[in-house]
Design an enzyme around this catalytic site. Structure first.
Site, PDB file in Angstrom:
ATOM      1  N   CYS A  56      21.483  20.990 -31.690  1.00  0.00           N
ATOM      2  CA  CYS A  56      20.685  20.351 -30.848  1.00  0.00           C
ATOM      3  C   CYS A  56      20.002  21.162 -29.907  1.00  0.00           C
ATOM      4  CB  CYS A  56      21.641  19.535 -30.065  1.00  0.00           C
ATOM      5  SG  CYS A  56      23.295  19.756 -29.727  1.00  0.00           S
ATOM      6  N   ARG A  80      31.937  27.508 -36.270  1.00  0.00           N
ATOM      7  CA  ARG A  80      32.833  27.262 -35.160  1.00  0.00           C
ATOM      8  C   ARG A  80      34.233  27.743 -35.472  1.00  0.00           C
ATOM      9  NH1 ARG A  80      31.565  20.449 -34.360  1.00  0.00           N
ATOM     10  NH2 ARG A  80      29.286  20.888 -34.187  1.00  0.00           N
ATOM     11  N   GLN A 101      25.750  20.114 -41.725  1.00  0.00           N
ATOM     12  CA  GLN A 101      25.750  18.582 -41.375  1.00  0.00           C
ATOM     13  C   GLN A 101      24.390  18.053 -41.934  1.00  0.00           C
ATOM     14  OE1 GLN A 101      26.438  18.691 -37.236  1.00  0.00           O
ATOM     15  NE2 GLN A 101      28.586  18.068 -37.562  1.00  0.00           N
ATOM     16  N   ASP A 110      22.362  16.823 -39.979  1.00  0.00           N
ATOM     17  CA  ASP A 110      22.223  16.689 -38.495  1.00  0.00           C
ATOM     18  C   ASP A 110      20.829  16.258 -37.983  1.00  0.00           C
ATOM     19  OD1 ASP A 110      23.232  16.784 -35.942  1.00  0.00           O
ATOM     20  OD2 ASP A 110      23.041  18.732 -35.649  1.00  0.00           O
ATOM     21  N   HIS A 164      18.162  14.997 -34.627  1.00  0.00           N
ATOM     22  CA  HIS A 164      17.977  14.329 -33.203  1.00  0.00           C
ATOM     23  C   HIS A 164      16.779  13.800 -32.906  1.00  0.00           C
ATOM     24  CE1 HIS A 164      20.843  17.739 -33.078  1.00  0.00           C
ATOM     25  NE2 HIS A 164      21.533  16.997 -32.278  1.00  0.00           N
ATOM     26  N   LYS A 213      27.855   5.937 -26.882  1.00  0.00           N
ATOM     27  CA  LYS A 213      27.652   6.341 -28.325  1.00  0.00           C
ATOM     28  C   LYS A 213      28.249   5.091 -29.026  1.00  0.00           C
ATOM     29  CE  LYS A 213      32.143   8.643 -28.661  1.00  0.00           C
ATOM     30  NZ  LYS A 213      33.131   9.957 -29.101  1.00  0.00           N
ATOM     31  N   HIS A 260      21.640  11.915 -30.859  1.00  0.00           N
ATOM     32  CA  HIS A 260      22.428  12.767 -31.676  1.00  0.00           C
ATOM     33  C   HIS A 260      22.739  11.755 -32.822  1.00  0.00           C
ATOM     34  CE1 HIS A 260      22.942  16.010 -28.855  1.00  0.00           C
ATOM     35  NE2 HIS A 260      22.795  15.107 -28.136  1.00  0.00           N
TER      36      HIS A 260
END
Length: 658
Positions: free
Chosen positions: A116, A145, A163, A165, A167, A253, A333
């Site tokens: 992000c 991570r 991911q 992922d 945005h 969320k 997200h």
């Protein structure tokens, strides 16, 4: 230790634990040579060739959806200066979970743990107008991570992962539309996987930021209202629940909990609103009002943007309101799969290593009956390879039966067995995974078209094992036909009538008026299958449309489809009846959709087909013994009807059920 109130529950638990051990993705991954781990890189998966096929197919599946859903794929660096993470706030709160290192010039950098902040930098690049929004950035970048070594476990907890992922930068007024789009995306993905889900809205926590001003409170209020409106529109009122105070500190969320074949809950997909990163990175776009009233010229704005681009020492920004003439975007997200590695672990166990054709790393194995057919087998396999299949030809000197057994063991979807006659005719034998005999004389091109359709429609694998058992029971083989038939008759006599009926927990997704009858409701009911069932029920005099919508019910699912008032009905809803009173028989509140109901003490039997049900008039034999007892528990011949979480009940006692 674990204590159980009775032996039955203990046996169910032991059976569940055994099944979980059998389907452990680590065991299947090793047995099928999908992936491996090594102590020299703990928490980082080595995907072997066949595992890489699954990985790439999943990623391609999502990327194909991106094209049709208006996403733009981007790529961002793996390494960032830690100043970025200080601007975003991750350095303060997430530092211990990051891989940090110093360069030769003593500057501190980190491997990115999320995408992000990088996407925020991309949004800042150049002038943005309200007309440009929404902007949907998707990124399959590698993330790292620093998970504790003791917490690592197979593919479910890793240090290196990717991911799906994305945005979305949108206006406040676009939140509902973007959330609906993400929910529809999620529904499509998990529908393909054959997985059900439940939805929860998580609202502002006590530590929520931005509540110190009226504008900040309104921003939270509007966002939570937009999520609720989107959930109502998508799932229907009452088909989702609130988690008060469980949102992130930077925005509310939607939590999406999906259920696998063992009814275990996984949280993979996520849709999360973020007000804080746009503030911290001072993201802004030219507002519609500013355009309407002719604000400062474009040249002046470009100059200020250019200047600001080089002044990252002024970040993080703390002013919630942007400059005059601008608005802040809301950042959404969202991920559908979440971690691709973790999703592969879940799907490996969900499918038990028996992948649907479109996702399978081993789709077709061509097996010659004799070495003289080897060349033809290679030609047939190449034809499938040219059509985009993972196809192999087994031309070793192993025995034919061993080749078949090994192909079955590592779960090839189809085995094409070719002999001398096939060479002459351009044909093949066809054997599906799980079958012990193959059907002969299929034209190779016809088989190719059949498999292409199955692959391209992403069809779920059928229960081929049951089909084959039925074939054997009817004496379909050349040998032992009478013996097999005798066994089938014996089994049929011994099986209690109720166990032949398939009753499942259903969820009414939609309810509407029957077009030709004022006594019938039409319902679309999720019973855990790939597609919902359409059912016509005579409940219009007893329940309103609102009372029907979203309700959990019991459905008889193995009845032949019938026409009621000219509309197709593919099942029957179970209700308790006493005179002019009719009420639903309800499953326990925590029963899972698609769970099969069983009578106490009669577990372990398989329901029969709809054709057999009709021919034997089975439900007519079962119905007289279906009743509620004095406590309102549904029973058959006095045996309670149960789910894994408890009995099914009705508000009418000592009433007939049908």
């Amino acid at each position: 230790g674990i204590a159980f109130p009775d032996k039955k529950l203990m046996n169910l638990w032991e059976k569940k634990m055994k099944r979980q051990a059998e389907l452990d993705h680590r065991r299947i991954g090793a047995d099928n040579k999908l992936f491996m781990f090594h102590e020299l890189s703990p928490g980082s998966c080595f995907f072997l060739p066949h595992g890489t096929r699954i990985y790439n197919t999943l990623v391609d599946f999502i990327k194909h959806q991106y094209i049709h859903r208006g996403y733009t794929e981007v790529m961002t660096p793996n390494i960032f200066h830690t100043d970025l993470w200080k601007i975003s706030g991750h350095y303060k709160h997430y530092r211990d979970d990051m891989f940090l290192f110093n360069t030769n010039d003593k500057e501190e950098y980190a491997l990115k743990p999320m995408n992000c902040p990088g996407h925020c930098l991309m949004f800042r690049q150049g002038l943005r107008s309200w007309r440009d929004l929404p902007i949907r950035m998707a990124d399959f970048g590698v993330l790292h991570r620093n998970e504790l070594k003791g917490a690592l476990g197979g593919l479910t907890r890793v240090r290196r992962f990717q991911q799906d992922d994305a945005h979305i930068f949108c206006r406040q007024s676009q939140i509902q539309e973007e959330v609906l789009g993400a929910l529809d995306f999620m529904k499509h993905v998990y529908g393909v996987f054959g997985m059900t889900y439940k939805l929860e809205r998580s609202t502002r926590p006590k530590k929520a930021v931005g509540l110190d001003t009226p504008d900040g409170v309104k921003r939270w209020d509007d966002a939570e209202d937009a999520l609720a409106a989107a959930l109502d529109k998508f799932a229907g009122p009452g088909n989702w629940k609130d988690n008060p105070g469980d949102g992130a500190f930077y925005g509310p969320k939607i939590d999406i909990k999906v259920f696998d074949c063992m009814e275990r809950v996984h949280q993979c997909a996520t849709i999360q609103l973020d007000f804080q990163l746009p503030i911290r990175f001072n993201l802004k776009y030219k507002s519609a009002d500013d355009h309407a009233h002719g604000a400062a010229g474009k040249g002046d704005h470009d100059a200020s943007q250019h200047k600001e681009h080089h002044l990252f020492k002024e970040l993080p920004n703390t002013n919630a309101s942007p400059d005059k003439g601008y608005d802040r975007p809301v950042m959404v997200h969202r991920a559908m799969l979440g971690s691709v590695e973790r999703m592969i672990a879940i799907l490996t166990e969900h499918f038990g290593g028996k992948w649907p054709l479109w996702l399978s790393p081993r789709q077709v194995m061509v097996i010659p009956l004799h070495e003289s057919c080897n060349e033809y087998a290679v030609q047939v396999a190449q034809k499938f390879v040219d059509a985009g299949f993972y196809a192999d030809a087994e031309t070793s000197n192993k025995k034919f039966k061993r080749k078949i057994a090994e192909a079955q063991q590592i779960a090839y979807n189809y085995m094409l067995c070719v002999g001398p006659k096939d060479m002459e005719a351009g044909t093949t034998g066809l054997r599906k995974r799980g079958q012990t005999v193959d059907s002969r004389g299929h034209n190779v091109d016809d088989v190719l078209k059949q498999l292409q359709q199955e692959r391209d429609t992403k069809a779920m694998p059928s229960d081929l094992g049951n089909e084959e058992k039925d074939s054997k029971a009817q004496g379909g083989g050349k040998k032992g036909g009478h013996k097999a038939k005798g066994k089938a008759v014996q089994k049929k006599v011994d099986q209690p009538e109720f166990t032949k009926v398939e009753v499942k927990v259903g969820h009414i997704l939609e309810c509407w008026e029957h077009p030709n009858s004022d006594k019938l409701w039409m319902e679309k009911v999720d019973v855990g299958d790939k597609y919902p069932k359409q059912i016509a029920s005579g409940l219009r005099a007893y329940y309103t449309q609102e009372e029907m919508q979203g309700r959990r019910i019991l459905v008889v699912t193995n009845l032949k489809s019938a026409k009621l008032g000219g509309e197709t009905s593919s099942g029957m809803v179970l209700c308790a009846k006493d005179g002019d009173k009719v009420v639903f028989v309800d499953p326990p509140a925590d029963a899972k959709v698609g769970e099969v109901i069983f009578a106490e003490g009669l577990e372990g039997h398989k329901p029969i087909s709809a054709t057999q049900m009709k021919k034997g008039k089975v439900f007519e034999k079962v119905a007289p013994d279906l009743k509620t007892n004095a406590e309102g528990v549904a029973t058959w011949q006095g045996k309670p009807l149960l789910t894994s979480t408890g009995p099914c009940t009705a508000s009418l006692v000592n009433a007939l059920i049908n």
